[in-house]
Design a protein around this motif. Structure first.
Motif, PDB file in Angstrom:
ATOM      1  N   THR A  46     -31.512  17.466 -14.012  1.00  0.00           N
ATOM      2  CA  THR A  46     -31.419  17.894 -12.613  1.00  0.00           C
ATOM      3  C   THR A  46     -30.055  18.537 -12.368  1.00  0.00           C
ATOM      4  N   GLU A  48     -27.594  19.776  -8.859  1.00  0.00           N
ATOM      5  CA  GLU A  48     -27.470  19.765  -7.408  1.00  0.00           C
ATOM      6  C   GLU A  48     -26.057  20.200  -7.026  1.00  0.00           C
ATOM      7  N   THR A 121     -32.936  19.123  -2.343  1.00  0.00           N
ATOM      8  CA  THR A 121     -32.500  18.076  -3.254  1.00  0.00           C
ATOM      9  C   THR A 121     -32.796  18.490  -4.691  1.00  0.00           C
ATOM     10  N   ALA A 122     -32.219  17.749  -5.634  1.00  0.00           N
ATOM     11  CA  ALA A 122     -32.430  18.069  -7.042  1.00  0.00           C
ATOM     12  C   ALA A 122     -33.903  17.921  -7.426  1.00  0.00           C
TER      13      ALA A 122
END
Length: 316
Positions: A46, A48, A121-122
């Motif tokens: 991920t 972000e 969001t991620a």
């Protein structure tokens, strides 16, 4: 703020950290792919964007981006960047929350802090890219049931369907004869003698062409009697008052931004003027043909306290 947000997005694609001097840093926070033993699933990598207000030194990265984009010197680009950051702080104080495009939103927090909320969001970003978590093993009973269903779909029920075997060679010959028959019928059918082109339009095409060829009549523009009567040009320098040197306190891309800066900072202590050039609009607090007079003003304590980024520009 749109231009500032675009510079940050562009630089975050190539760097892990983008710092706005005196404001804070936008950081690419990455988390490697890992295994979650509680859910028995593999989680994909991920990424972000996060914000750290404590990292606010000037590393020159964004200023260099401004200089390349607008063909400016580094000093002019840094002055323009500081002006955008000052406007960003002003909007946060007055509006409470400011959008930075696809990055997210910045807002005022407690005790003179700045909060950042990413646009996505991620997990949301990963779902858009098709990155989903994967289990380590399938349920054996579920897999067996699915396989049996697919096998049943492929099988043929002879009780309700008929099966007729066809020779492949005979099928090819029949298809060839059918093709020859279709071609012969097409050649024998009478063709239309119309030579005109079909035109899919309710209005005749000739009329459209004639109307397009006519010169367009433009509405007369409003003519002002003098340059001073043009709206928004109250602070422009008269031609008979042009000087060689100017004490610049701000540089802007458009006349509207420069005029807005003048309206915000004009007062009893200073009388700002607008100095247009080929590509930029500069705001000056003083002008003279003698450079030494402006140097004295530039080094004065009263000027430094009001305009810390001032500099002298020569009108060539």
């Amino acid at each position: 703020m749109e231009q500032l947000a675009l510079h940050i997005e562009y630089l975050l694609l190539r760097h892990d950290c983008v710092i706005l001097p005196g404001f804070g840093a936008f950081i690419n926070a990455r988390c490697a792919a890992h295994y979650n033993p509680f859910t028995d699933r593999w989680i994909p990598m991920t990424k972000e964007v996060r914000f750290n207000q404590a990292v606010n030194h000037d590393d020159g990265l964004v200023a260099n981006s401004y200089a390349r984009k607008y063909s400016l010197t580094f000093h002019e680009a840094r002055t323009l960047l500081n002006s955008d950051i000052k406007e960003l702080r002003y909007l946060i104080e007055n509006d409470g929350e400011v959008s930075l495009g696809r990055l997210g939103y910045v807002s005022a927090g407690d005790e003179n802090t700045i909060r950042f909320s990413p646009f996505q969001t991620a997990e949301q970003t990963n779902r858009e890219l098709g990155f989903v978590s994967v289990g380590t093993q399938l349920n054996s009973q579920e897999f067996s049931d699915n396989a049996n269903e697919k096998r049943a779909e492929r099988s043929l029920d002879f009780d309700r369907n008929y099966y007729i075997p066809v020779n492949k060679t005979a099928a090819k010959v029949a298809a060839s004869l059918l093709l020859v028959f279709i071609v012969a019928i097409s050649a024998l059918m009478p063709s239309s003698g119309r030579m005109e082109e079909d035109q899919a339009s309710v209005v005749p095409v000739n009329a459209l062409i004639d109307s397009a060829a006519m010169p367009m009549v433009q509405e007369p523009k409003e003519v002002y009697e003098s340059q001073d009567s043009v709206p928004g040009n109250d602070n422009l320098i008269p031609e008979n008052s042009i000087k060689k040197y100017y004490l610049i306190v701000g540089t802007f891309r458009s006349e509207r931004e420069a005029q807005k800066y003048i309206n915000l900072n004009n007062g009893e202590e200073s009388d700002l003027i607008l100095v247009p050039s080929k590509t930029l609009f500069r705001v000056a607090s003083a002008s003279s043909n003698d450079k030494s007079e402006l140097i004295t003003e530039l080094n004065s304590d009263s000027f430094k306290s009001r305009y810390s980024e001032g500099w002298i520009w020569e009108n060539k």
